[in-house]
Write an enzyme that holds these catalytic residues in place. Structure first.
Site, PDB file in Angstrom:
ATOM      1  N   LEU A 102       0.880  -1.166   0.000  1.00 52.28           N
ATOM      2  CA  LEU A 102       0.000   0.000   0.000  1.00 52.28           C
ATOM      3  C   LEU A 102       0.917   1.216   0.000  1.00 52.28           C
ATOM      4  O   LEU A 102       2.003   1.181   0.607  1.00 52.28           O
ATOM      5  CB  LEU A 102      -0.884   0.025   1.253  1.00 52.28           C
ATOM      6  CG  LEU A 102      -1.974  -1.049   1.349  1.00 52.28           C
ATOM      7  CD1 LEU A 102      -2.727  -0.928   2.669  1.00 52.28           C
ATOM      8  CD2 LEU A 102      -2.946  -0.944   0.182  1.00 52.28           C
ATOM      9  N   ASP A 103       0.501   2.301  -0.647  1.00 52.38           N
ATOM     10  CA  ASP A 103       1.303   3.527  -0.634  1.00 52.38           C
ATOM     11  C   ASP A 103       1.474   4.005   0.810  1.00 52.38           C
ATOM     12  O   ASP A 103       0.672   3.674   1.689  1.00 52.38           O
ATOM     13  CB  ASP A 103       0.596   4.636  -1.425  1.00 52.38           C
ATOM     14  CG  ASP A 103       0.438   4.264  -2.896  1.00 52.38           C
ATOM     15  OD1 ASP A 103       1.220   3.426  -3.388  1.00 52.38           O
ATOM     16  OD2 ASP A 103      -0.486   4.809  -3.523  1.00 52.38           O
ATOM     17  N   LYS A 104       2.472   4.835   0.989  1.00 52.63           N
ATOM     18  CA  LYS A 104       2.759   5.337   2.338  1.00 52.63           C
ATOM     19  C   LYS A 104       1.526   6.018   2.956  1.00 52.63           C
ATOM     20  O   LYS A 104       1.259   5.896   4.156  1.00 52.63           O
ATOM     21  CB  LYS A 104       3.935   6.323   2.244  1.00 52.63           C
ATOM     22  CG  LYS A 104       4.485   6.781   3.548  1.00 52.63           C
ATOM     23  CD  LYS A 104       5.736   7.598   3.320  1.00 52.63           C
ATOM     24  CE  LYS A 104       6.132   8.308   4.604  1.00 52.63           C
ATOM     25  NZ  LYS A 104       7.256   9.222   4.410  1.00 52.63           N
TER      26      LYS A 104
END
Ligand code: URA
Length: 236
Positions: A102-104
């Site tokens: 998942l993106d930051k």
């Protein structure tokens, strides 16, 4: 078959002595029944619980995390905190890694495991595991966007996206996106292409695995036997 105290101690969470004490206090259940003798033998796959919490005694560990904003979905990083930093030492030394990234700044369901085969199968494009995201956008999604998602988008940079689900919610500034693939920043790129940039993104489910609503951001728990079984069944 293995002694209960040995199975529990092998998780690294308790010493054999501590396990014996837990058993003596009636805090350990196997198949829903309190066990009073640490020398009783069980299979590692038997449903074992301590204080009502499922404990994974099998060869592999599976953890569901509600990923908070600001952490990397990685096992380590020289400069930044990763999701592994949220786990206690006994889990960090088990070789766990996130199944897909998942993106930051993306929140929500993250599966961590040391079961490489399951991870590989879940991520393989031909497995077609549905991933459902809740997106908040700047603007409102409309029927044209829904149809474009359903047909499959080709983005400006040539990225071809498989047909995907898009379901507007309430006032349509929030929507559910269902993807069967997981390309880099895919939800954000697809919605940006439609002129509706994402302002907040949260993953709600991966195949049969649903984010436990009792987990706040940064919280995690071991998967239940039923959840592990559902994932294994999905993967054949
Ligand atoms: N799509 C995105 O854009 N970001 C994520 O983190 C996951 C899916």
């Amino acid at each position: 078959m293995e002694r209960l105290d040995k199975l529990l101690a092998a998780t690294g969470r308790w010493s054999r002595k501590e396990v014996k004490e837990l058993v003596r206090q009636g805090r350990v259940q196997v198949r829903g029944r309190v066990v009073m003798r640490p020398e009783e033998k069980y299979e590692p796959a038997d449903p074992i619980a301590v204080d009502g919490q499922t404990v994974s005694c099998g060869a592999f560990t599976y953890i569901m995390m509600n990923k908070p904003d600001g952490l990397l979905s990685a096992t380590e990083d020289r400069n930044q905190k990763t999701v592994l930093d949220l786990l206690p030492e006994q889990y960090r030394k088990q070789g766990l890694f996130p199944v897909g990234r998942l993106d930051k700044d993306t929140l929500g369901l993250l599966l961590l495991t040391n079961d490489g085969e399951l991870a590989h199968r879940m991520l393989a494009p031909k497995s077609h595991v549905d991933k459902v995201y809740l997106a908040h956008v700047d603007g409102k999604v409309d029927q044209r966007d829904v149809q474009a998602f359903a047909r499959g988008l080709t983005l400006d940079d040539g990225l071809e996206c498989m047909p995907a689900g898009l379901e507007p919610l309430e006032d349509a500034s929030r929507c559910l996106v269902t993807l069967r693939e997981g390309k880099f920043h895919q939800v954000k790129r697809m919605l940006a292409f439609c002129g509706k940039p994402v302002v907040r993104l949260e993953r709600l489910s991966m195949g049969p695995l649903k984010l436990d609503p009792s987990l706040g951001p940064g919280q995690w728990r071991v998967l239940t036997q039923e959840e592990v079984r559902a994932l294994s069944a999905l993967m054949g």
